[in-house]
Scaffold this active site. Structure first.
Site, PDB file in Angstrom:
ATOM      1  N   GLY A  42     -42.096 -23.370  51.245  1.00 27.64           N
ATOM      2  CA  GLY A  42     -41.916 -23.526  49.806  1.00 27.64           C
ATOM      3  C   GLY A  42     -42.825 -24.645  49.325  1.00 27.64           C
ATOM      4  CG  ASN A  46     -44.733 -26.512  52.123  1.00 25.28           C
ATOM      5  OD1 ASN A  46     -43.762 -26.521  52.874  1.00 25.28           O
ATOM      6  ND2 ASN A  46     -45.440 -25.428  51.884  1.00 25.28           N
ATOM      7  CB  THR A 213     -58.534 -27.544  45.845  1.00 20.49           C
ATOM      8  OG1 THR A 213     -57.674 -26.445  45.508  1.00 20.49           O
ATOM      9  CG2 THR A 213     -57.804 -28.850  45.510  1.00 20.49           C
ATOM     10  CG  ASP A 248     -48.079 -26.565  49.388  1.00 22.44           C
ATOM     11  OD1 ASP A 248     -48.356 -26.443  48.176  1.00 22.44           O
ATOM     12  OD2 ASP A 248     -47.547 -25.672  50.057  1.00 22.44           O
TER      13      ASP A 248
END
Length: 295
Positions: A42, A46, A213, A248
């Site tokens: 999740g 995370n 990112t 994450d």
């Protein structure tokens, strides 16, 4: 004694069911897999564990079902050092799950939200006082949209910075984008959020807010004067095991660095380093490094 900075992650938790295979099955096809494992996951959980391992006091606000998976999810967060006092347990509801196929280090994921979609703004209202004492609020898109809108609005009213990791991608209003302090899509999410718009043009429109990112190419943003791309730390292909938790890890470490007072460049470098380590181990959470691993 130096007081630790505080981050509240408001988001999802799940159990990840991970299958590794040499072939991704086509419709109607059955293939033989190489391995099957379960992990905690999740995006919310995370990122909470990532910021905690980065050295920041971290609080998790989310919802699990009243099943055995929910009990284990909360216990795991406790074991990792995350404060779970604000966790919600929803009666007669199953906990969230993610079903992940991995081939050659890349992943395909189906998320079943279940209890995560019960995290309404009404369930968050009792914790507004706690939210106001935080140094940052961290959000993702695996909880109801109205809850995301509510937290963004309250964060702005309280003058508490909000980081939104828009995954999975949703189209945000101009007002919502303006109210968040940090917006961190990956390149694919950016394309969904800003269709047919040039990356550098949009970055310039949201300087020091929008960080995109780019996987093994690092991350890119606009510093108010120019485009800045921070390269990723290179990892040889034979060392790449599982990319599931890289984003994450990036977000948790980035948030931790920002609340500690680091510059944007330093925070992204810190987050890139952590993400490069995370992909060298199986599991979204197991792969998240501890701060000492970076240092």
């Amino acid at each position: 004694m130096i007081e630790l900075k505080k981050i509240m992650v408001i988001g999802s938790m799940s159990t990840d069911f991970v299958v590794t295979s040499e072939i991704i099955p086509a419709e109607g096809e059955t293939v033989i897999g190489e391995s099957f494992k379960t992990f905690f996951g999740g995006k919310g959980a995370n990122q909470a564990i990532a910021s905690c391992r980065a050295g920041v006091e971290t609080f998790m606000l989310g919802a699990v079902g009243d099943d055995v998976f929910g009990q284990k999810i909360i216990q795991n967060l406790n074991d990792q050092g995350v404060n779970t006092e604000m966790m919600q347990v929803i009666e007669n509801m199953e906990s969230g799950s993610a079903h992940i196929q991995i081939k050659d280090g890349d992943n395909r994921i189906i998320v079943v939200p279940s209890s995560n979609y019960e995290l309404s703004s009404e369930r968050i209202k009792p914790y507004l006082d706690a939210m106001e004492k935080m140094d940052m609020l961290v959000l993702q898109n695996e909880i109801p949209y109205e809850t995301i809108q509510f937290v963004i609005k309250k964060g702005a009213e309280m003058n508490v910075p909000v980081l939104l990791n828009p995954a999975p991608a949703l189209t945000l209003t101009q007002t919502e984008i303006e109210k968040v302090d940090y917006l961190t899509p990956n390149d694919k999410e950016f394309a969904i959020m800003f269709p047919e718009q040039d990356l550098e043009t949009v970055l310039a429109k949201y300087p020091n807010k929008l960080i995109v990112t780019l996987g093994d190419e690092g991350a890119i943003y606009h510093d108010g004067a120019k485009i800045v791309q921070i390269p990723a730390r290179k990892v040889s292909s034979e060392k790449v095991v599982d990319t599931t938790g890289a984003g994450d890890t990036f977000n948790g470490y980035f948030a931790a660095a920002i609340v500690e007072g680091h510059s944007m460049i330093e925070a992204i470098q810190f987050a890139n380093h952590a993400a490069s380590l995370s992909i060298q181990a199986h599991g979204a959470q197991q792969g998240i490094p501890k701060r000492k691993d970076l240092e």
